[in-house]
Design an enzyme around this catalytic site. Structure first.
Site, PDB file in Angstrom:
ATOM      1  CD  GLU A  42       6.812   2.304  -0.382  1.00 41.30           C
ATOM      2  OE1 GLU A  42       5.992   2.778   1.402  1.00 41.30           O
ATOM      3  OE2 GLU A  42       5.508   3.412  -0.813  1.00 41.30           O
TER       4      GLU A  42
ATOM      5  CG  ASP B 209      -0.407   0.943  -4.479  1.00 42.70           C
ATOM      6  OD1 ASP B 209       0.497   1.043  -4.540  1.00 42.70           O
ATOM      7  OD2 ASP B 209      -1.625   2.071  -3.192  1.00 42.70           O
TER       8      ASP B 209
END
Length: 504
Positions: free
Chosen positions: A187, A32
């Site tokens: 997301e 991420d």
């Protein structure tokens, strides 16, 4: 004709950038990624899940060579991880810079939700958390004209609101702006402004094989947003990348260098030993061509490749524990009195919790970053009491780890064994009784798919305890969102002394 020229230009740009490229740029469990540029430096952060300290921070001058300069969340007051597994804890962070202040916004799943911290220096110290009203995971920030916008994904919808960057207080109602192209789990939203458009980059498909990056744009930050006709703009869930070792590409963040070039940082994992990955989701970087008024083109439209050698890998790293670097982590927030410096040793005082019980175990370790590696430690088990155990573990999740175990029987004898915990299956090799409490322990790969565990009184007479197939400690087998960690641990009532951890 204009489109052909743009495609050729994008391909040439990508080829020039790839001539110097390194991928993954930050190997091992570093998922991420989010990146910002301040002057001629880039700063990148990663999610950290159940580990403490949380959110590692890296610095680079070229988007290729990265050095860890600290961790954002390095105090228990910032980061509570009670009971967290690798399904919980700190999910995807975003780092941004505005008007002399660095901002990091993220989610603590299971212990509080969305929050933001600030600092005047990315090395810290970072502030105490400012808790946020709008929930959903993967929050991000966008600054414009003294207004701070926040985006996240409650109810599988990208939502936008304004917040006070000084307090985190929400100033406007949360409004839906995009639901993506129809892939599951929209997301990882980030907003950028370029050529009069607000561009909204998100991830879809889940952080597995179907992971992909999609993008939309609008003249108004609140929409309506128009999706790119070439969505997804980057994925390895396609024919061109079906045989690639790199899979699960997604969760990206754009950044523009001082020279005007654009880059994409994103996560992916490398299959090792079939369709398995145990090193975790890693940080990759690719060049981007972003024509004026047009849509970004990642890597000339081609898949990513494993290339080069990252300086973020500690190829020959020896830690003596007298000066522990920012790469070392604990499972959940540590009980500080269990970690004591005694002479040149790090004394680990046993925890009542085992690794599997997962209640703040006494544990310190570092990420495994290479499919081919050897890690060695030296331990003195004199301080172990009856029923205690300590040793060296290859740890993926609380119910997925392989441990070199040194224990003391009720009659006082010391034993060494190898124990594998794979979900509900536990296998222990026959115990070997030893007279000398001081011993070297090593975890090394025989091949990228086979991990061997060894012990010995010296480095020159180490004997194997056994092996494990690395895929058995993969996300596909034992689950979780993290990667393999090489860790030292102690459980029971006494203590064990560790003198170094070499990683090569």
């Amino acid at each position: 004709m204009r489109k052909i020229k743009m495609t050729i230009a994008a391909s040439l740009f990508a080829l020039m950038a790839l001539a110097q490229s390194i991928n993954p740029v930050i190997p091992g469990f570093h998922p991420d990624p989010s990146v910002c540029r301040v002057g001629d430096k880039f700063y990148l952060v990663n999610s950290s899940f159940q580990y403490f300290p949380g959110v590692p921070v890296f610095e680079s001058s070229d988007m290729q060579h990265w050095t860890q300069i600290g961790n954002v969340l390095d105090r228990p007051s910032q980061l509570q991880l009670k009971g967290a597994t690798s399904w919980q804890g700190i999910y995807a962070p975003t780092i941004r810079y505005n008007d002399g202040i660095y901002y990091m916004i993220t989610t603590n799943v299971g212990n509080g939700g969305n929050f933001m911290v600030t600092a005047s220096d990315p090395r810290g110290p970072w502030s105490e958390p400012m808790w946020l009203e709008q929930q959903g995971i993967d929050p991000s920030l966008y600054f414009e004209n003294d207004v701070c916008y926040m985006v996240s994904n409650p109810d599988n919808t990208i939502m936008l609101c304004e917040i006070d960057p000084r307090t985190g207080g929400q100033l406007t109602e949360s409004k839906p702006i995009w639901r993506g192209t129809g892939g599951r789990y929209p997301e990882g939203p980030h907003i950028y402004k370029k050529d009069g458009y607000y561009y909204l980059l998100i991830s879809e498909g889940g952080t597995e094989i179907a992971h992909k990056l999609t993008i939309a744009r609008s003249k108004n930050i609140y929409g309506p947003y128009e999706g790119c006709p070439d969505n997804p703009i980057f994925t390895h869930c396609c024919m061109a990348a079906q045989t690639s070792q790199i899979q699960g590409t997604g969760h990206g963040d754009f950044v523009q260098g001082a020279d005007g070039r654009w880059w994409l940082s994103f996560l992916a994992f490398r299959f090792i030993g079939g369709s398995y990955h145990h090193l975790g989701r890693e940080t990759f970087v690719l060049p981007v061509e972003w024509p004026e008024g047009g849509w970004p083109v990642v890597n000339g439209g081609r898949p990513a490749e494993v290339t080069g050698q990252s300086t973020a890998i500690a190829n020959s790293c020896s830690t003596t524990f007298q000066n522990i670097g920012p790469e070392f982590i604990h499972i959940q927030q540590p009980v500080e009195e269990r970690y004591e410096h005694v002479g040149t040793a790090l004394r680990l005082h046993c925890s009542p919790s085992s690794l599997t019980a997962n209640n703040q175990p006494t544990f310190i370790g570092r990420r495994m970053q290479n499919a081919n590696m050897a890690a060695t430690t030296f331990m003195d088990a004199t301080g172990l009491q009856s029923g205690d155990e300590a040793g060296f573990t290859l740890y993926q999740i609380h119910d997925g780890h392989s441990d070199i175990v040194v224990g003391r029987e009720t009659d006082g004898r010391l034993y060494v064994t190898l124990r594998h915990t794979i979900k509900s299956l536990v296998k222990e090799e026959p115990r070997r009784y030893v007279d000398n409490p001081k011993m070297f322990m090593r975890i090394q790969t025989t091949t990228p798919e086979i991990v061997t565990f060894l012990v010995g009184e010296t480095l020159y007479n180490m004997q194997p305890l056994g092996t494990i197939d690395a895929p058995l400690l993969s996300t596909e087998v034992v689950g979780g969102f993290t990667g393999a960690i090489l860790g030292l641990y102690a459980t029971g009532k006494g203590y064990a002394d560790f003198f170094h951890l070499d990683y090569r």
